[in-house]
Design a protein around this motif. Structure first.
Motif: not given
Length: 224
Positions: A16-17, A24-28, A33-37
């Motif tokens: 999804f991300f 692009r939002a993350q690359e810029g 966004v960090v997903v934690h298990d």
């Protein structure tokens, strides 16, 4: 902005991300966004994070201890504006809420699973509970993705045309007007002549009138 998502099935969020506007939002560097298990915080060799509900009944419950460990570990690194729990009995998500959240700096989103989380998680750690609709999903991952997407696209610089988000449905309690593209004539179906007039003021007036008309027909409750 930084968004931390806590999940017991984080792989559901990988794709999804990793595409389109969110990528692009993350690359810029507009958002991280960090997903934690959640299983990384289980505290036991079996990596278990759920147990039976006290009092009996069907379904498992996410335990408080792994969730507490994860949230506290994150809060030890930075200050969070909201710790959000995605749940069907939360406040119904709407554009006004999303607009407000887009002004925050750091957010935690906790995804429920099974029969939900130990109520003490909600009592102690959660600052905001959000529902994306009156239905039940297998887990909160899809809800977290929906909420994150709605927030991220509002961040300055994320959309190529920053005015685009301002004309979306619900921004002014109206549905968006119909939109058209080339060709102007498809098998005798011709777009409204006003859109080809080049008269910006009249075009905006037409769009506003169409928004009101569409809202009256489809969502009259918004006009209240």
């Amino acid at each position: 902005m930084r968004i931390d998502i806590i999940s017991c099935v984080p792989s559901l969020l990988d794709s999804f991300f990793a595409h389109s506007i969110l990528k692009r939002a993350q690359e810029g560097k507009y958002v991280e966004v960090v997903v934690h298990d959640l299983r990384d915080f289980s505290g036991n060799k079996h990596r278990s994070i759920d147990d039976y509900a006290f009092g009996g009944g069907a379904g498992m419950v996410l335990q408080i201890e792994p969730i507490a460990r994860c949230i506290r570990a994150l809060q030890a690194e930075r200050t969070y504006d909201e710790v959000i729990y995605l749940t069907p009995d939360g406040e119904l998500m709407e554009q006004k809420m999303v607009n407000q959240l887009s002004l925050k700096g750091n957010l935690i989103m906790l995804c429920g699973h099974y029969k939900g989380v130990d109520q003490r998680v909600r009592d102690i750690f959660i600052t905001k509970e959000i529902s994306i609709g009156d239905y039940v999903l297998s887990g909160g991952e899809l809800a977290a993705a929906v909420l994150a997407d709605s927030i991220i696209r509002l961040l300055p610089g994320v959309l190529n045309d920053e005015t685009s988000a301002l004309t979306d449905s619900f921004q002014d309690n109206l549905l968006a007007p119909p939109v058209y593209s080339r060709p102007s004539d498809f098998e005798g179906n011709v777009i409204p002549e006003i859109l080809m007039s080049g008269h910006e003021a009249k075009i905006e007036e037409w769009r506003y009138d169409q928004s009101i008309k569409r809202t009256k027909e489809r969502r009259p409750d918004l006009l209240k």
